[in-house]
Design an enzyme around this catalytic site. Structure first.
Site, PDB file in Angstrom:
ATOM      1  N   ILE A 127       0.833  -1.196   0.000  1.00  0.00           N
ATOM      2  CA  ILE A 127       0.000   0.000   0.000  1.00  0.00           C
ATOM      3  C   ILE A 127       0.871   1.250   0.000  1.00  0.00           C
ATOM      4  O   ILE A 127       1.995   1.223   0.500  1.00  0.00           O
ATOM      5  CB  ILE A 127      -0.967  -0.019   1.217  1.00  0.00           C
ATOM      6  CG1 ILE A 127      -1.930   1.178   1.195  1.00  0.00           C
ATOM      7  CG2 ILE A 127      -0.218  -0.126   2.528  1.00  0.00           C
ATOM      8  CD1 ILE A 127      -3.062   1.078   2.219  1.00  0.00           C
ATOM      9  N   CYS A 128       0.366   2.313  -0.582  1.00  0.00           N
ATOM     10  CA  CYS A 128       0.980   3.648  -0.563  1.00  0.00           C
ATOM     11  C   CYS A 128       2.287   3.676  -1.356  1.00  0.00           C
ATOM     12  O   CYS A 128       2.290   3.495  -2.563  1.00  0.00           O
ATOM     13  CB  CYS A 128       1.154   4.085   0.890  1.00  0.00           C
ATOM     14  SG  CYS A 128       1.568   5.809   1.148  1.00  0.00           S
ATOM     15  N   ALA A 129       3.403   3.901  -0.686  1.00  0.00           N
ATOM     16  CA  ALA A 129       4.706   3.922  -1.355  1.00  0.00           C
ATOM     17  C   ALA A 129       5.283   2.526  -1.542  1.00  0.00           C
ATOM     18  O   ALA A 129       6.180   2.322  -2.361  1.00  0.00           O
ATOM     19  CB  ALA A 129       5.688   4.773  -0.543  1.00  0.00           C
TER      20      ALA A 129
ATOM     21  N   PHE B 289       0.471   5.235  -4.006  1.00  0.00           N
ATOM     22  CA  PHE B 289       0.417   6.667  -3.752  1.00  0.00           C
ATOM     23  C   PHE B 289       0.970   7.341  -5.010  1.00  0.00           C
ATOM     24  O   PHE B 289       1.951   6.857  -5.576  1.00  0.00           O
ATOM     25  CB  PHE B 289       1.269   7.024  -2.524  1.00  0.00           C
ATOM     26  CG  PHE B 289       1.002   8.404  -2.014  1.00  0.00           C
ATOM     27  CD1 PHE B 289      -0.014   8.634  -1.101  1.00  0.00           C
ATOM     28  CD2 PHE B 289       1.761   9.479  -2.463  1.00  0.00           C
ATOM     29  CE1 PHE B 289      -0.265   9.921  -0.631  1.00  0.00           C
ATOM     30  CE2 PHE B 289       1.506  10.758  -2.008  1.00  0.00           C
ATOM     31  CZ  PHE B 289       0.492  10.979  -1.083  1.00  0.00           C
TER      32      PHE B 289
END
Length: 188
Positions: free
Chosen positions: A101-103, A122
């Site tokens: 998730i995200c980075a 992200f």
């Protein structure tokens, strides 16, 4: 019982890490939280998280899923750790789930696991990744690879992970008491 590894690195996004750990444990999934090194992990906003074990203690174990929390600093540390790359490749080679998730999807890209896949992250963290089919949705499931955008999508991400491991009914049972709003939140 499903067995999941969540590696934690300094600078991880605490909202993502804690949400995934919490919701998976609510579903009675065995979650092992492993620090890259001994001791507590200071997350991106200063929250201190205490892993169950060190990564070295679980390197030879098999997991149904490995979930990487984001946070720019945490993802950079995961990406730089060769043990993480080895675990992810072994996980993919044996047909088991990997999630980020995200980075953290950039860690999957660096390990060579995203080419030709539908993914999200992200914004900006997969700009250099070659051969990915980027989508701007909360959660993308492509085979055994699951990616998500960021802290605001952490609940959706975790619930999707539960659904993949235990089925939609289990995910709905975990979601119901969370009292998520049915309608769009109105700020006052």
């Amino acid at each position: 019982m499903a067995h999941v590894l969540v590696p934690l690195a300094e600078g991880c996004e605490e909202l993502e890490a804690v949400t995934v750990i919490d919701l998976l444990r609510r579903a009675s999934i065995d979650v092992v939280v492993a620090g890259l090194a001994e001791g507590a992990v200071k997350a991106s906003r200063g929250v201190v998280l205490v892993p169950d074990v060190t990564l070295d203690a679980v390197l030879e174990q098999s997991f149904d899923m490995i979930v990487l929390p984001g946070g720019a600093g945490g993802a950079a540390r995961l990406e730089a750790d060769t043990r993480i790359h080895q675990l992810l490749r072994r996980q993919a080679d044996t047909g088991r789930y990997i999630a980020a998730i995200c980075a953290a999807p950039k860690v999957l890209a660096a390990a060579g696991l995203l080419a030709g896949r539908r993914v999200t992250s992200f914004p900006g963290f997969l700009d250099q990744a070659e051969g990915v089919n980027y989508e701007m949705t909360a959660v993308v499931v492509d085979g055994r690879v699951v990616t998500s955008r960021g802290p605001g999508t952490a609940l959706d991400f975790a619930l999707n992970l539960i659904a993949l491991l235990l089925g939609e009914r289990a995910a709905r049972e975990v979601e119901a008491p969370l009292q998520r709003p049915i309608e769009q939140l109105q700020y006052r």
